[in-house]
Design a protein around this motif. Structure first.
Motif, PDB file in Angstrom:
ATOM      1  N   PHE A 163       0.810  -1.217   0.000  1.00  0.00           N
ATOM      2  CA  PHE A 163       0.000   0.000   0.000  1.00  0.00           C
ATOM      3  C   PHE A 163       0.847   1.273   0.000  1.00  0.00           C
ATOM      4  O   PHE A 163       1.951   1.297   0.544  1.00  0.00           O
ATOM      5  N   GLU A 164       0.282   2.313  -0.588  1.00  0.00           N
ATOM      6  CA  GLU A 164       0.811   3.664  -0.479  1.00  0.00           C
ATOM      7  C   GLU A 164      -0.275   4.532   0.149  1.00  0.00           C
ATOM      8  O   GLU A 164      -1.449   4.425  -0.225  1.00  0.00           O
ATOM      9  N   ARG A 165       0.134   5.379   1.094  1.00  0.00           N
ATOM     10  CA  ARG A 165      -0.839   6.217   1.798  1.00  0.00           C
ATOM     11  C   ARG A 165      -0.876   7.623   1.199  1.00  0.00           C
ATOM     12  O   ARG A 165       0.154   8.202   0.888  1.00  0.00           O
ATOM     13  N   ASN A 166      -2.073   8.149   1.051  1.00  0.00           N
ATOM     14  CA  ASN A 166      -2.269   9.531   0.611  1.00  0.00           C
ATOM     15  C   ASN A 166      -3.361  10.136   1.495  1.00  0.00           C
ATOM     16  O   ASN A 166      -4.552   9.963   1.237  1.00  0.00           O
ATOM     17  N   GLY A 167      -2.937  10.827   2.561  1.00  0.00           N
ATOM     18  CA  GLY A 167      -3.917  11.348   3.512  1.00  0.00           C
ATOM     19  C   GLY A 167      -4.555  10.194   4.268  1.00  0.00           C
ATOM     20  O   GLY A 167      -3.868   9.361   4.880  1.00  0.00           O
ATOM     21  N   LEU A 168      -5.877  10.097   4.186  1.00  0.00           N
ATOM     22  CA  LEU A 168      -6.587   8.994   4.840  1.00  0.00           C
ATOM     23  C   LEU A 168      -6.793   7.804   3.910  1.00  0.00           C
ATOM     24  O   LEU A 168      -7.237   6.739   4.350  1.00  0.00           O
ATOM     25  N   ASP A 169      -6.496   7.976   2.630  1.00  0.00           N
ATOM     26  CA  ASP A 169      -6.739   6.923   1.642  1.00  0.00           C
ATOM     27  C   ASP A 169      -5.506   6.059   1.424  1.00  0.00           C
ATOM     28  O   ASP A 169      -4.368   6.514   1.564  1.00  0.00           O
ATOM     29  N   LEU A 170      -5.764   4.808   1.046  1.00  0.00           N
ATOM     30  CA  LEU A 170      -4.707   3.880   0.672  1.00  0.00           C
ATOM     31  C   LEU A 170      -4.854   3.535  -0.803  1.00  0.00           C
ATOM     32  O   LEU A 170      -5.969   3.488  -1.337  1.00  0.00           O
ATOM     33  N   HIS A 171      -3.722   3.277  -1.454  1.00  0.00           N
ATOM     34  CA  HIS A 171      -3.727   2.903  -2.864  1.00  0.00           C
ATOM     35  C   HIS A 171      -2.886   1.646  -3.044  1.00  0.00           C
ATOM     36  O   HIS A 171      -1.860   1.476  -2.376  1.00  0.00           O
ATOM     37  N   CYS A 172      -3.325   0.782  -3.965  1.00  0.00           N
ATOM     38  CA  CYS A 172      -2.545  -0.420  -4.271  1.00  0.00           C
ATOM     39  C   CYS A 172      -2.799  -0.841  -5.707  1.00  0.00           C
ATOM     40  O   CYS A 172      -3.808  -0.454  -6.320  1.00  0.00           O
ATOM     41  N   GLU A 173      -1.861  -1.602  -6.256  1.00  0.00           N
ATOM     42  CA  GLU A 173      -2.058  -2.195  -7.578  1.00  0.00           C
ATOM     43  C   GLU A 173      -2.845  -3.487  -7.419  1.00  0.00           C
ATOM     44  O   GLU A 173      -2.632  -4.240  -6.469  1.00  0.00           O
ATOM     45  N   LEU A 174      -3.748  -3.751  -8.367  1.00  0.00           N
ATOM     46  CA  LEU A 174      -4.545  -4.972  -8.318  1.00  0.00           C
ATOM     47  C   LEU A 174      -4.348  -5.746  -9.627  1.00  0.00           C
ATOM     48  O   LEU A 174      -4.956  -5.410 -10.652  1.00  0.00           O
ATOM     49  N   PRO A 175      -3.474  -6.769  -9.616  1.00  0.00           N
ATOM     50  CA  PRO A 175      -3.281  -7.573 -10.823  1.00  0.00           C
ATOM     51  C   PRO A 175      -4.544  -8.388 -11.119  1.00  0.00           C
ATOM     52  O   PRO A 175      -5.111  -9.040 -10.227  1.00  0.00           O
ATOM     53  N   VAL A 176      -4.994  -8.349 -12.379  1.00  0.00           N
ATOM     54  CA  VAL A 176      -6.189  -9.075 -12.803  1.00  0.00           C
ATOM     55  C   VAL A 176      -5.849  -9.861 -14.062  1.00  0.00           C
ATOM     56  O   VAL A 176      -5.174  -9.345 -14.965  1.00  0.00           O
ATOM     57  N   SER A 177      -6.310 -11.093 -14.137  1.00  0.00           N
ATOM     58  CA  SER A 177      -6.019 -11.925 -15.309  1.00  0.00           C
ATOM     59  C   SER A 177      -6.755 -11.396 -16.544  1.00  0.00           C
ATOM     60  O   SER A 177      -7.756 -10.674 -16.431  1.00  0.00           O
ATOM     61  N   PHE A 178      -6.225 -11.771 -17.710  1.00  0.00           N
ATOM     62  CA  PHE A 178      -6.830 -11.344 -18.964  1.00  0.00           C
ATOM     63  C   PHE A 178      -8.294 -11.778 -19.044  1.00  0.00           C
ATOM     64  O   PHE A 178      -9.175 -11.014 -19.438  1.00  0.00           O
ATOM     65  N   ALA A 179      -8.557 -13.018 -18.649  1.00  0.00           N
ATOM     66  CA  ALA A 179      -9.919 -13.548 -18.752  1.00  0.00           C
ATOM     67  C   ALA A 179     -10.869 -12.816 -17.800  1.00  0.00           C
ATOM     68  O   ALA A 179     -11.998 -12.465 -18.172  1.00  0.00           O
ATOM     69  N   THR A 180     -10.425 -12.579 -16.562  1.00  0.00           N
ATOM     70  CA  THR A 180     -11.286 -11.882 -15.588  1.00  0.00           C
ATOM     71  C   THR A 180     -11.561 -10.453 -16.033  1.00  0.00           C
ATOM     72  O   THR A 180     -12.671  -9.950 -15.888  1.00  0.00           O
ATOM     73  N   ALA A 181     -10.547  -9.791 -16.574  1.00  0.00           N
ATOM     74  CA  ALA A 181     -10.728  -8.420 -17.045  1.00  0.00           C
ATOM     75  C   ALA A 181     -11.737  -8.366 -18.189  1.00  0.00           C
ATOM     76  O   ALA A 181     -12.542  -7.440 -18.276  1.00  0.00           O
ATOM     77  N   ALA A 182     -11.694  -9.372 -19.066  1.00  0.00           N
ATOM     78  CA  ALA A 182     -12.595  -9.375 -20.218  1.00  0.00           C
ATOM     79  C   ALA A 182     -14.004  -9.817 -19.841  1.00  0.00           C
ATOM     80  O   ALA A 182     -14.993  -9.208 -20.270  1.00  0.00           O
ATOM     81  N   LEU A 183     -14.111 -10.859 -19.025  1.00  0.00           N
ATOM     82  CA  LEU A 183     -15.417 -11.444 -18.724  1.00  0.00           C
ATOM     83  C   LEU A 183     -16.026 -10.961 -17.412  1.00  0.00           C
ATOM     84  O   LEU A 183     -17.234 -11.080 -17.192  1.00  0.00           O
ATOM     85  N   GLY A 184     -15.190 -10.412 -16.530  1.00  0.00           N
ATOM     86  CA  GLY A 184     -15.676 -10.016 -15.211  1.00  0.00           C
ATOM     87  C   GLY A 184     -15.571 -11.166 -14.225  1.00  0.00           C
ATOM     88  O   GLY A 184     -15.402 -12.322 -14.596  1.00  0.00           O
ATOM     89  N   GLY A 185     -15.611 -10.842 -12.934  1.00  0.00           N
ATOM     90  CA  GLY A 185     -15.529 -11.872 -11.913  1.00  0.00           C
ATOM     91  C   GLY A 185     -15.115 -11.282 -10.576  1.00  0.00           C
ATOM     92  O   GLY A 185     -14.847 -10.080 -10.469  1.00  0.00           O
TER      93      GLY A 185
END
Length: 375
Positions: free
Chosen positions: A260-282
């Protein structure tokens, strides 16, 4: 502490010499002294400003800090300074305004031992992001002094005792005449104690106290951020001759988190998603500081899409507000493919050759830009 420029307060240039600064101070001190301006609140405030300005500009170290950093360099409440262990923030010493003006205006000078408040100390403590979010109690070891067990605080070698100071004759102060003024200053021989130690204690070298350390418990509240300070009143360096101790400022350093990276009260992170999940959802699992939660990925999700997980950020230090977690989607290209996986992707590529450009929005945007360049 006023944020008015100290040089401007004394009416001198930044290049002014020590003598010019001293002369300007004396002139203004005479002008605005309360004895000359009874019941004049404006003059009283001006007198305080002049005193504060001179206290900084007459001290070489404080003047250097002020010249480089401004008010942040000399005001402990503004958080200046780094993490070089313990740093002093004590007030101006060796220049007693009360004694000077008692001599100037006929007040009672009085021979007395000087009492110096202990210096403020600064200590850096490192914590994790999880500890910053939830709060934690830390025990830290800080330097202090204790009575010398050889001379029992007298500063004199066992079997001897301190004698009356030969310079100030026990008053703790000396009188110095400069021009038309006679000023009273702390005795340089006994440092205001009125006593002179001919044979100092070998262990404490006449100080009457020796350095040691003590353990202090620090309550770090939930929501604290990197660089913020916690003040522990009276936990700084002990004062001399019965004066109060200084304060301890604990400066919090939050370690970088691998997710995580903090910005004020919010947190940010990268979320790796597979090609199939990105295309079809899940559904995918998303890490938070409290454990994993499920997040629904819509179909046709592209790299760079930001998705919010409400209430999974950092709690505010001063209110009940809680930040959010923002997940930045990164569509992963698969590696180390099996023969069957390669076969399926090649088949997909063949049937994708005639895809309508509306089905590949990024590619469409790219070729539109290229066309605009050459048109």
């Amino acid at each position: 502490m006023s944020n008015k420029d100290f040089y401007e307060t004394l009416g001198v240039a930044r290049s002014a010499s020590d003598d010019e600064i001293k002369k300007a101070f004396r002139k203004l001190a005479m002008k605005y002294h309360p004895d000359r301006n009874p019941d004049d609140k404006a003059a009283e405030e001006k007198f305080k400003e002049v005193q504060n300005a001179y206290a900084i500009l007459s001290d070489k170290e404080k003047k250097a800090a002020y010249d480089q950093y401004g008010h942040a360099g000399v005001d402990p409440n503004m958080g200046a300074g780094g993490f070089g262990g313990f740093g002093g923030f004590s007030g101006a010493q060796g220049f007693d305004f009360g004694d000077i003006f008692s001599q100037m205006f006929g007040g009672a000078g009085g021979g007395r031992a000087q009492s110096y408040q202990g210096a403020d100390l600064q200590y850096g403590v490192e914590i994790s992001l999880e500890e910053a979010a939830k709060g934690i109690k830390k025990r830290i070891s800080v330097p202090t002094y204790e009575e010398c067990d050889v001379c029992h605080g007298s500063g004199a070698k066992p079997g001897t005792s301190a004698s009356t100071c030969s310079t100030c004759h026990g008053s703790g102060t000396i009188h110095v005449r400069q021009a038309i003024f006679q000023m009273q200053q702390t005795c340089p021989t006994c440092h205001g104690s009125g006593k002179e130690i001919k044979e100092p204690c070998i262990k404490c070298r006449g100080e009457g106290r020796v350095k040691t350390s003590k353990t202090v418990e620090v309550n770090i509240p939930a929501g604290i951020d990197d660089g913020q300070r916690i003040r522990l009143s009276g936990e700084g360096e002990p004062g001399q001759h019965g004066a109060p101790a200084g304060d301890l400022y604990v400066v919090v350093q939050v370690k970088a988190h691998k997710t995580f990276e903090r910005n004020g009260l919010d947190l940010h992170c990268e979320l790796p998603v597979s090609f199939a999940t990105a295309a079809l959802g899940g559904d995918v699992e998303v890490p938070t500081l409290d454990g994993k939660v499920k997040l629904s990925i819509p179909s046709e999700t592209q790299t760079g899409r930001r998705m919010r997980v409400k209430g999974k950020g950092i709690k505010s230090l001063r209110s009940s507000a809680v930040g959010d977690l923002y997940c930045h989607v990164v569509v992963e290209t698969p590696i180390n493919l099996t023969d069957r996986q390669k076969e399926l992707l090649e088949e997909f590529d063949k049937i994708s050759t005639g895809l309508d450009r509306s089905q590949t929005p990024r590619q469409k945007s790219f070729f539109d830009k290229v066309r605009d360049i050459f048109d």
